[in-house]
Write an enzyme that holds these catalytic residues in place. Structure first.
Site, PDB file in Angstrom:
ATOM      1  N   THR A 171     -10.080  -2.125  33.303  1.00 31.50           N
ATOM      2  CA  THR A 171     -11.156  -2.811  34.023  1.00 31.50           C
ATOM      3  C   THR A 171     -12.270  -3.285  33.086  1.00 31.50           C
ATOM      4  O   THR A 171     -12.475  -2.709  32.009  1.00 31.50           O
ATOM      5  CB  THR A 171     -11.749  -1.836  35.066  1.00 31.50           C
ATOM      6  OG1 THR A 171     -12.926  -2.391  35.620  1.00 31.50           O
ATOM      7  CG2 THR A 171     -12.124  -0.493  34.444  1.00 31.50           C
ATOM      8  N   ASP A 172     -13.023  -4.285  33.552  1.00 27.25           N
ATOM      9  CA  ASP A 172     -14.194  -4.736  32.781  1.00 27.25           C
ATOM     10  C   ASP A 172     -15.337  -3.718  32.844  1.00 27.25           C
ATOM     11  O   ASP A 172     -16.276  -3.778  32.047  1.00 27.25           O
ATOM     12  CB  ASP A 172     -14.681  -6.108  33.275  1.00 27.25           C
ATOM     13  CG  ASP A 172     -15.093  -6.140  34.743  1.00 27.25           C
ATOM     14  OD1 ASP A 172     -14.997  -5.111  35.436  1.00 27.25           O
ATOM     15  OD2 ASP A 172     -15.519  -7.225  35.207  1.00 27.25           O
ATOM     16  N   GLU A 173     -15.253  -2.770  33.807  1.00 26.90           N
ATOM     17  CA  GLU A 173     -16.369  -1.831  33.982  1.00 26.90           C
ATOM     18  C   GLU A 173     -16.561  -0.910  32.783  1.00 26.90           C
ATOM     19  O   GLU A 173     -17.620  -0.291  32.642  1.00 26.90           O
ATOM     20  CB  GLU A 173     -16.175  -1.004  35.258  1.00 26.90           C
ATOM     21  CG  GLU A 173     -16.127  -1.865  36.500  1.00 26.90           C
ATOM     22  CD  GLU A 173     -16.440  -1.120  37.786  1.00 26.90           C
ATOM     23  OE1 GLU A 173     -16.938   0.007  37.726  1.00 26.90           O
ATOM     24  OE2 GLU A 173     -16.189  -1.700  38.852  1.00 26.90           O
ATOM     25  N   TYR A 197     -16.011   6.668  37.567  1.00 30.22           N
ATOM     26  CA  TYR A 197     -14.792   5.838  37.549  1.00 30.22           C
ATOM     27  C   TYR A 197     -14.643   5.121  36.210  1.00 30.22           C
ATOM     28  O   TYR A 197     -13.609   5.229  35.541  1.00 30.22           O
ATOM     29  CB  TYR A 197     -14.823   4.812  38.698  1.00 30.22           C
ATOM     30  CG  TYR A 197     -13.841   3.670  38.491  1.00 30.22           C
ATOM     31  CD1 TYR A 197     -12.465   3.892  38.576  1.00 30.22           C
ATOM     32  CD2 TYR A 197     -14.286   2.379  38.181  1.00 30.22           C
ATOM     33  CE1 TYR A 197     -11.559   2.848  38.363  1.00 30.22           C
ATOM     34  CE2 TYR A 197     -13.385   1.343  37.971  1.00 30.22           C
ATOM     35  CZ  TYR A 197     -12.025   1.582  38.060  1.00 30.22           C
ATOM     36  OH  TYR A 197     -11.132   0.563  37.833  1.00 30.22           O
ATOM     37  N   LYS A 201     -11.825   5.481  33.223  1.00 33.72           N
ATOM     38  CA  LYS A 201     -10.971   4.377  32.754  1.00 33.72           C
ATOM     39  C   LYS A 201     -11.185   4.151  31.257  1.00 33.72           C
ATOM     40  O   LYS A 201     -10.227   3.876  30.517  1.00 33.72           O
ATOM     41  CB  LYS A 201     -11.270   3.089  33.532  1.00 33.72           C
ATOM     42  CG  LYS A 201     -10.826   3.087  34.970  1.00 33.72           C
ATOM     43  CD  LYS A 201      -9.323   3.210  35.163  1.00 33.72           C
ATOM     44  CE  LYS A 201      -8.554   1.973  34.731  1.00 33.72           C
ATOM     45  NZ  LYS A 201      -7.105   2.079  35.075  1.00 33.72           N
TER      46      LYS A 201
HETATM   47  P1  NAD Z   1      -5.697   1.060  44.310  1.00 33.44           P
HETATM   48  O1  NAD Z   1      -6.626   2.212  44.482  1.00 33.44           O
HETATM   49  O2  NAD Z   1      -5.560   0.064  45.393  1.00 33.44           O
HETATM   50  O3  NAD Z   1      -4.225   1.602  43.986  1.00 33.44           O
HETATM   51  C1  NAD Z   1      -3.982   2.660  43.103  1.00 33.44           C
HETATM   52  C2  NAD Z   1      -2.551   3.139  43.346  1.00 33.44           C
HETATM   53  O4  NAD Z   1      -2.285   4.212  42.436  1.00 33.44           O
HETATM   54  C3  NAD Z   1      -2.323   3.687  44.753  1.00 33.44           C
HETATM   55  O5  NAD Z   1      -1.117   3.186  45.275  1.00 33.44           O
HETATM   56  C4  NAD Z   1      -2.240   5.192  44.546  1.00 33.44           C
HETATM   57  O6  NAD Z   1      -1.411   5.853  45.497  1.00 33.44           O
HETATM   58  C5  NAD Z   1      -1.661   5.269  43.144  1.00 33.44           C
HETATM   59  N1  NAD Z   1      -1.980   6.532  42.460  1.00 33.44           N
HETATM   60  C6  NAD Z   1      -3.190   7.166  42.412  1.00 33.44           C
HETATM   61  N2  NAD Z   1      -3.085   8.282  41.685  1.00 33.44           N
HETATM   62  C7  NAD Z   1      -1.803   8.345  41.248  1.00 33.44           C
HETATM   63  C8  NAD Z   1      -1.087   9.258  40.431  1.00 33.44           C
HETATM   64  N3  NAD Z   1      -1.684  10.364  39.930  1.00 33.44           N
HETATM   65  N4  NAD Z   1       0.215   9.031  40.170  1.00 33.44           N
HETATM   66  C9  NAD Z   1       0.835   7.933  40.700  1.00 33.44           C
HETATM   67  N5  NAD Z   1       0.208   7.045  41.486  1.00 33.44           N
HETATM   68  C10 NAD Z   1      -1.102   7.245  41.742  1.00 33.44           C
HETATM   69  O7  NAD Z   1      -6.136   0.378  42.958  1.00 33.44           O
HETATM   70  P2  NAD Z   1      -6.048  -1.161  42.536  1.00 33.44           P
HETATM   71  O8  NAD Z   1      -7.286  -1.842  42.963  1.00 33.44           O
HETATM   72  O9  NAD Z   1      -4.739  -1.688  42.912  1.00 33.44           O
HETATM   73  O10 NAD Z   1      -6.141  -0.997  40.942  1.00 33.44           O
HETATM   74  C11 NAD Z   1      -4.962  -0.827  40.162  1.00 33.44           C
HETATM   75  C12 NAD Z   1      -5.362  -0.666  38.713  1.00 33.44           C
HETATM   76  O11 NAD Z   1      -6.096  -1.811  38.290  1.00 33.44           O
HETATM   77  C13 NAD Z   1      -6.289   0.531  38.459  1.00 33.44           C
HETATM   78  O12 NAD Z   1      -5.921   1.103  37.240  1.00 33.44           O
HETATM   79  C14 NAD Z   1      -7.676  -0.075  38.371  1.00 33.44           C
HETATM   80  O13 NAD Z   1      -8.512   0.686  37.543  1.00 33.44           O
HETATM   81  C15 NAD Z   1      -7.359  -1.424  37.764  1.00 33.44           C
HETATM   82  N6  NAD Z   1      -8.289  -2.518  38.082  1.00 33.44           N
HETATM   83  C16 NAD Z   1      -8.637  -2.780  39.393  1.00 33.44           C
HETATM   84  C17 NAD Z   1      -9.471  -3.865  39.672  1.00 33.44           C
HETATM   85  C18 NAD Z   1      -9.860  -4.207  41.088  1.00 33.44           C
HETATM   86  O14 NAD Z   1     -10.702  -5.103  41.282  1.00 33.44           O
HETATM   87  N7  NAD Z   1      -9.291  -3.594  42.113  1.00 33.44           N
HETATM   88  C19 NAD Z   1      -9.947  -4.675  38.629  1.00 33.44           C
HETATM   89  C20 NAD Z   1      -9.590  -4.355  37.307  1.00 33.44           C
HETATM   90  C21 NAD Z   1      -8.743  -3.291  37.057  1.00 33.44           C
HETATM   91  O1  DAU Z   2     -14.869  -4.868  37.937  1.00 32.27           O
HETATM   92  C1  DAU Z   2     -13.598  -4.350  38.222  1.00 32.27           C
HETATM   93  C2  DAU Z   2     -13.727  -3.253  39.245  1.00 32.27           C
HETATM   94  O2  DAU Z   2     -14.004  -3.882  40.485  1.00 32.27           O
HETATM   95  C3  DAU Z   2     -12.482  -2.384  39.357  1.00 32.27           C
HETATM   96  O3  DAU Z   2     -12.287  -1.709  38.137  1.00 32.27           O
HETATM   97  C4  DAU Z   2     -12.629  -1.370  40.499  1.00 32.27           C
HETATM   98  O4  DAU Z   2     -11.419  -0.637  40.642  1.00 32.27           O
HETATM   99  C5  DAU Z   2     -12.910  -2.138  41.763  1.00 32.27           C
HETATM  100  O5  DAU Z   2     -13.110  -1.245  42.837  1.00 32.27           O
HETATM  101  C6  DAU Z   2     -14.128  -3.032  41.596  1.00 32.27           C
HETATM  102  O6  DAU Z   2     -15.332  -2.219  41.443  1.00 32.27           O
HETATM  103  P1  DAU Z   2     -16.711  -2.609  42.171  1.00 32.27           P
HETATM  104  O7  DAU Z   2     -17.529  -1.398  42.291  1.00 32.27           O
HETATM  105  O8  DAU Z   2     -17.313  -3.802  41.528  1.00 32.27           O
HETATM  106  O9  DAU Z   2     -16.102  -3.077  43.593  1.00 32.27           O
HETATM  107  P2  DAU Z   2     -16.611  -2.833  45.103  1.00 32.27           P
HETATM  108  O10 DAU Z   2     -15.776  -3.717  45.968  1.00 32.27           O
HETATM  109  O11 DAU Z   2     -16.684  -1.390  45.449  1.00 32.27           O
HETATM  110  O12 DAU Z   2     -18.083  -3.405  45.065  1.00 32.27           O
HETATM  111  C7  DAU Z   2     -18.342  -4.739  44.669  1.00 32.27           C
HETATM  112  C8  DAU Z   2     -19.845  -4.932  44.710  1.00 32.27           C
HETATM  113  O13 DAU Z   2     -20.282  -4.879  46.070  1.00 32.27           O
HETATM  114  C9  DAU Z   2     -20.596  -3.835  43.995  1.00 32.27           C
HETATM  115  O14 DAU Z   2     -21.736  -4.404  43.343  1.00 32.27           O
HETATM  116  C10 DAU Z   2     -21.049  -2.897  45.119  1.00 32.27           C
HETATM  117  C11 DAU Z   2     -21.227  -3.828  46.288  1.00 32.27           C
HETATM  118  N1  DAU Z   2     -20.936  -3.249  47.616  1.00 32.27           N
HETATM  119  C12 DAU Z   2     -19.768  -2.598  47.799  1.00 32.27           C
HETATM  120  C13 DAU Z   2     -19.464  -2.024  49.017  1.00 32.27           C
HETATM  121  C14 DAU Z   2     -18.173  -1.282  49.241  1.00 32.27           C
HETATM  122  C15 DAU Z   2     -21.850  -3.409  48.656  1.00 32.27           C
HETATM  123  O15 DAU Z   2     -22.911  -4.038  48.486  1.00 32.27           O
HETATM  124  N2  DAU Z   2     -21.547  -2.866  49.867  1.00 32.27           N
HETATM  125  C16 DAU Z   2     -20.413  -2.146  50.105  1.00 32.27           C
HETATM  126  O16 DAU Z   2     -20.197  -1.641  51.229  1.00 32.27           O
END
Ligand code: NAD
Ligand code: DAU
Length: 394
Positions: A171-173, A197, A201
């Site tokens: 992630t970019d975080e 989180y 990561k």
């Molecule tokens: P998600 O939470 O939707 O899915 C995670 C999956 O991993 C789930 O299916 C869960 O059951 C599985 N899991 C959790 N713990 C596990 C374990 N110990 N062993 C096997 N499986 C396990 O997450 P996502 O949003 O699909 O993100 C996927 C990956 O991409 C993550 O590594 C996250 O950090 C990264 N990522 C997410 C975003 C985003 O915006 N969602 C952006 C950048 C990177």
């Molecule tokens: O940047 C990549 C990341 O983006 C991934 O690594 C994470 O897995 C993914 O969950 C996401 O993280 P964020 O914290 O940015 O996503 P989230 O959707 O939780 O929140 C997006 C923005 O919106 C953040 O600034 C918090 C805000 N927010 C979120 C929720 C759930 C609100 O204002 N209200 C809300 O109820």
């Protein structure tokens, strides 16, 4: 799609050889991005996917329902930290690559309970790396045909030590938070994670890097910005806003709503991962992003406007009237922005969607798939919503 228990038997040698030539192992492939990746992969290729997923609250086999009966996909319920299981899967299926999506992914959950994040994202990644290292170091240096194990004519796809790849999805975080005037995150930025989180990561990225430098494991890491699109669990901003709006509930915006995220349509993230897996330079990290920086409040207004157009409210008011400012997220990062020029220049990747096309597709998908949403809103989901939003003053 086959759902296998952890104790399935080893394939016969003959079956095993067929799989050797045509398999990748995906972890976390029942989650949001992983499932989109698996669906896209199997739509574009015949190479089989072994999908290892713990099926936590975020893992949803229903997302993969269209793969029912498809022999190219096997979902195995299990933990990346289960070394015996992972080693057995690797030995049995001999994948040519591992793509690691498995993680705890929600920042708010990491604030309420960081333990699972440490366990899966750090310890789990460590154990996975060790299992993969054991498998990789046992791979043949030369191709399998030379050992007399594979039929003539197919040896080019057999996993050799040199050809194997482990791609870690991050992630970019990990880079921390930007001020308004800072340039976007480049791969050379130093790591400054601010939430449990992002710290977990960041730790996993460091482990992946170290396994390359110390043991030579052929790794790649991608650091992507915020994804959105189909099958996104409605605890994250965009799907939560859609679901709450349609249910007539408040749309909770944290703090002043001026935090900036850089949004990428999930299928563009998947195409970037495929490209890096195919042609990325081993040991390198690649930032992935859509050049779509937007403040949260603008995102929420965009979602409301699309809903006003596609599913107008009976009383003629806008969904925007449901917007409610609530207490901010502790330690909330102010701004993320991704500089994806390395990926674009080196590997020729470009996103297919603009934010405008991607968000329209996303809202339309949620409107067309109310059953998927209803089914993920389990008791566990309802417990989470009351825990996260109860303490926040409107
Ligand atoms: P998600 O939470 O939707 O899915 C995670 C999956 O991993 C789930 O299916 C869960 O059951 C599985 N899991 C959790 N713990 C596990 C374990 N110990 N062993 C096997 N499986 C396990 O997450 P996502 O949003 O699909 O993100 C996927 C990956 O991409 C993550 O590594 C996250 O950090 C990264 N990522 C997410 C975003 C985003 O915006 N969602 C952006 C950048 C990177
Ligand atoms: O940047 C990549 C990341 O983006 C991934 O690594 C994470 O897995 C993914 O969950 C996401 O993280 P964020 O914290 O940015 O996503 P989230 O959707 O939780 O929140 C997006 C923005 O919106 C953040 O600034 C918090 C805000 N927010 C979120 C929720 C759930 C609100 O204002 N209200 C809300 O109820």
């Amino acid at each position: 799609m086959l759902l296998k228990s952890q104790h399935s038997g080893a394939a016969s040698r003959g079956t095993h050889l067929i799989r050797i030539l045509m398999t990748i192992l995906v972890t976390g492939g029942a989650g949001f991005i992983g499932a989109n990746f698996v669906l896209d992969w199997l739509a574009a290729s015949n190479e089989a996917v072994i999908n290892l997923d713990k099926l936590t609250y975020a893992g949803n086999p229903e997302t993969l329902a269209s793969l029912q009966g498809d022999a190219r996909h096997q979902l195995v319920q299990g933990d990346i930290g289960d070394a015996a299981l992972v080693s057995r899967l690797l030995a049995e299926h001999q994948p040519r690559a591992v793509v690691n999506f498995a993680a705890e992914s929600h920042v708010d959950r990491s604030i309420h309970g960081p333990g699972e994040f440490i366990e899966t994202n750090i310890v789990g990644t460590f154990r996975l790396l060790e299992s993969v290292r054991g498998y990789w170091s046992g791979l043949l240096d030369s191709d399998i045909r030379e050992q007399g194990l594979a039929p003539t004519g197919v040896q080019a796809q057999a996993p050799t030590k040199g050809g194997f790849r482990f791609l870690h999805v991050s992630t970019d975080e990990v880079y921390g938070s930007l001020s308004q005037s800072d340039p976007a995150f480049a791969e050379t930025n130093r790591y400054e994670p601010n939430s449990p989180y992002s710290a977990s990561k960041a730790a996993s990225d460091h482990l992946v890097r170290a396994w390359h430098h110390t043991y030579g494991l052929p790794v790649l890491t991608t650091n992507c910005s915020n994804n959105y699109g189909p099958y996104h669990f409605p605890e994250k901003l965009i799907p939560l806003m859609i679901v709450n709006a349609l249910a007539g509930k408040p749309l909770p915006v944290y703090g002043d709503g001026m935090q900036i995220r850089d949004w990428l349509y999930v299928k563009d993230h998947c195409s970037a991962i495929r490209r890096v897996l195919e042609a990325g330079r081993l040991g390198e990290t690649y930032n992935v992003g859509g050049w779509n920086e937007k403040p949260n409040i603008e995102i929420v207004h965009t979602v409301c406007k699309l809903l006003d157009e596609l599913r107008p409210k009976a009383d003629g008011t806008s969904y925007a009237t449901q917007i409610t400012y609530v207490t901010d997220r502790p330690g909330h990062d102010r701004r993320y922005a991704i500089d994806a020029r390395k990926l674009e220049a080196e590997l020729g990747w470009k996103p297919a969607e603009t934010f405008e096309t991607g968000i329209r597709k996303t809202v339309a998908w949620y409107l067309a798939n109310p059953e998927w949403v209803q089914h993920v809103q389990s008791g566990a989901y309802r417990d989470w919503v009351s825990k996260n939003y109860a303490g926040r003053q409107a």
